[in-house]
Design a protein around this motif. Sequence first.
Motif: not given
Length: 293
Positions: A131-135, A142-143, A249-252
């Motif tokens: 969650k932290h790395s995605n944020a 800026g996406e 980079i997106v979810g599994r």
Amino acid sequence: GESITSILPLPEDEASWDQFDVMFSTRSGGVRRNKLSDFVQINRNGKIAMKLDEGDAIIGVGLCNAAQNDILLTTALGRSIRFATEEVRVFAGRESTGVRGIRLAESDSVISMAILRSVEAGPAERAAYIKHSNAMRRAVSGEDELEDAAAPDDEEEAADEAALTPERIAELGAAEEFILTVSTEGFGKRTSAYEFRRTGRGGQGLLAQDLTRKGGRLAASFPVEEFDQILLVTDQGQLIRTPVSQVRIVGRNTSGVTIFRTAADEHVVSVERLADSGEEADNGDEPGSEAEE
């Protein structure tokens, strides 16, 4: 009818070979682990490495260390299983078929085996770090979040998030790996290896990429670095070379984004990793930069 499957560079210091094992994986989901020292003396006409059942084939071979590595198997129908190296006992002989690594559905087959770093992090820590790395990535780019909704996962685990210190975040970030998956229809993504949680050997695994929305099967799955490039080839003889950094980079358990725009009757058949060489890719496109349709 025989072909070479793997070429492995060995440590230059032969004295260190006792620290490594060789992990074999087959198309039918079998795995076997031998000491590297079993293959020190090899005759000119070769040596039997693994006994195979009729119609089976070796799809991957890798060097591993039981204390440092996990094994990741990925199938054509988009399933993956990650388990500790120690889940596969060391075989004394070289002529056995091994043990089951993943339980396959009908018409499914293993397409790849990857050797991953073993990181001691619980479900709560992994969830908080992801969650932290995605944020952080969204803040830098800026996406907004990718519109690709996650597919249901029949083995999804529920976990509260842990409070991570800056030191722990840095530690997990330094050990993080990313898995590239690409489908035959040209869709792909990068996913943090922390989303591929460790489970017991021999299960059905987790969803590695959602293939229900775009169809096709998985053509490739392997770890990549930020500055690598990848080469994709189709069954119609088309080829592109693109930087890994342009693959989102997106979810599994999502379907990913367009990497290769294939024709209606065209399919990606091979994907190869090109380690960072300091050169720029020149293909004019920016694959992986568009949202899902």
